[in-house]
Scaffold this motif. Structure first.
Motif, short mmCIF file in Angstrom:
data_model
loop_
_atom_site.label_atom_id
_atom_site.label_comp_id
_atom_site.label_asym_id
_atom_site.label_seq_id
_atom_site.Cartn_x
_atom_site.Cartn_y
_atom_site.Cartn_z
N SER A 35 0.82 -1.21 0.00
CA SER A 35 0.00 0.00 0.00
C SER A 35 0.86 1.26 0.00
N ALA A 36 1.91 1.25 0.80
CA ALA A 36 2.81 2.41 0.85
C ALA A 36 3.55 2.58 -0.48
N ALA A 37 3.94 1.47 -1.09
CA ALA A 37 4.64 1.53 -2.38
C ALA A 37 3.73 2.10 -3.46
N VAL A 38 2.49 1.63 -3.51
CA VAL A 38 1.55 2.13 -4.51
C VAL A 38 1.22 3.59 -4.24
N GLY A 39 1.09 3.96 -2.97
CA GLY A 39 0.83 5.36 -2.64
C GLY A 39 1.95 6.27 -3.11
N ARG A 56 -0.81 6.13 -13.62
CA ARG A 56 -1.49 6.86 -12.54
C ARG A 56 -2.88 6.27 -12.29
N ASN A 57 -3.61 6.02 -13.35
CA ASN A 57 -4.95 5.46 -13.22
C ASN A 57 -4.93 4.06 -12.61
N ALA A 58 -3.97 3.23 -13.01
CA ALA A 58 -3.86 1.88 -12.44
C ALA A 58 -3.54 1.96 -10.95
N SER A 59 -2.67 2.89 -10.57
CA SER A 59 -2.34 3.07 -9.15
C SER A 59 -3.56 3.52 -8.36
N THR A 60 -4.32 4.44 -8.95
CA THR A 60 -5.53 4.93 -8.29
C THR A 60 -6.54 3.79 -8.11
N GLN A 61 -6.72 2.99 -9.14
CA GLN A 61 -7.66 1.85 -9.05
C GLN A 61 -7.21 0.85 -8.00
N TRP A 62 -5.91 0.54 -7.97
CA TRP A 62 -5.39 -0.41 -6.98
C TRP A 62 -5.61 0.13 -5.58
N SER A 63 -5.34 1.42 -5.38
CA SER A 63 -5.53 2.03 -4.06
C SER A 63 -7.01 1.97 -3.65
N GLY A 64 -7.90 2.19 -4.60
CA GLY A 64 -9.33 2.17 -4.31
C GLY A 64 -9.83 0.80 -3.90
N ARG A 65 -9.23 -0.24 -4.45
CA ARG A 65 -9.63 -1.60 -4.10
C ARG A 65 -9.14 -1.98 -2.71
N ARG A 66 -8.09 -1.32 -2.25
CA ARG A 66 -7.47 -1.69 -0.97
C ARG A 66 -8.15 -1.03 0.22
N THR A 67 -8.95 0.00 -0.01
CA THR A 67 -9.55 0.73 1.13
C THR A 67 -10.86 0.12 1.58
#
Length: 118
Positions: free
Chosen positions: A64-68, A107-118
């Protein structure tokens, strides 16, 4: 608000070993009222990259920190491109334009991944 040429500018100019190049850059910095960051960027451009100063980046503690961090970096590059790419010399501008869609996708892939993790 324009910047005044101060001791920090001078200390940065000292890092340029060729006196003619140092004088030319100093005169341009004074004439154009460059900030310290603008001068530092011009010196990095002359040297062809980073000044290699400072500590290395911290290792992310988990995915999560890496993707952030990745999201922050890709967002910064996208914003920079949108604001300043038109000022790049032609060859660099063309290469940056080719990279831009990939930056958006990352950027969009990172945003999507972050959204799935919350």
């Amino acid at each position: 608000v324009k910047s005044r040429f101060g001791t920090s500018h001078l200390s940065r100019l000292v890092s340029i070993h060729k006196s003619k190049q140092r004088r030319q850059l100093g005169r341009k910095a004074i004439k154009d009222q460059w900030s310290f960051s603008e001068l530092d960027g011009a010196i990095r451009a002359i040297r062809g990259g980073s000044s290699k100063r400072g500590r290395p980046p911290r290792q992310p503690r988990d995915d999560s920190a890496a993707v952030g961090e990745f999201l922050k970096l890709t967002s910064r590059w996208v914003k920079w491109y949108e604001l300043y790419a038109r000022k790049l010399p032609r060859g660099l501008k063309d290469r940056a334009a080719k990279m831009y869609p990939d930056l958006l996708e990352l950027r969009n892939a990172s945003t999507q991944w972050s959204g799935r993790r919350t």
